[in-house]
Enzyme design. Structure first.
Site, PDB file in Angstrom:
ATOM      1  N   CYS A  30       0.851  -1.193   0.000  1.00  0.00           N
ATOM      2  CA  CYS A  30       0.000   0.000   0.000  1.00  0.00           C
ATOM      3  C   CYS A  30       0.889   1.247   0.000  1.00  0.00           C
ATOM      4  CB  CYS A  30      -0.893  -0.041   1.242  1.00  0.00           C
ATOM      5  SG  CYS A  30      -1.690   1.500   1.677  1.00  0.00           S
ATOM      6  N   CYS A  33       0.376   3.598   2.915  1.00  0.00           N
ATOM      7  CA  CYS A  33       0.927   2.955   4.119  1.00  0.00           C
ATOM      8  C   CYS A  33       2.436   3.152   4.184  1.00  0.00           C
ATOM      9  CB  CYS A  33       0.599   1.465   4.133  1.00  0.00           C
ATOM     10  SG  CYS A  33      -1.172   1.104   4.196  1.00  0.00           S
TER      11      CYS A  33
END
Length: 105
Positions: A30, A33
């Site tokens: 991600c 992230c």
């Protein structure tokens, strides 16, 4: 470094925590992230004596992600005394995280 938790130990960790807990629900690969990870590392260095930092991989712990209604990664949930006190979802900046942390310490 933030402790990695899973479905088996998450609740017991929250129950035993003497400090508020900031849980980073993330996914491998991600991009948001990855972008927030260094910010969280710096915040852990600054707040590590007043706040516990943990990580939960949503893909590896889908039941836990569902239990806390994690619909997007990253989702950061702040827990006080085992209960959710606040959250930030998605790509957030340091200021938003500081607001979350400071409002619950």
């Amino acid at each position: 470094m933030a402790e990695q938790l899973n479905q088996e130990n998450f609740q017991s960790f929250l129950d035993a925590a003497q400090l508020p807990v900031l849980a980073d629900f993330y996914r491998d690969g991600c991009i948001p992230c990855r972008r927030i990870a260094p910010v969280l590392t710096r915040l852990e260095e600054e707040y590590g004596e007043r706040l516990l930092f943990v990580r939960v991989n949503c893909a590896a712990n889908p039941e836990l992600a569902r239990r806390y209604t994690v619909e997007a990664a990253p989702t950061l949930i702040l827990f006080r005394q085992g209960a959710e006190a606040g959250r930030c979802r998605g790509s957030v900046d340091r200021a938003a995280l500081l607001d979350l942390i400071e409002s619950h310490l």
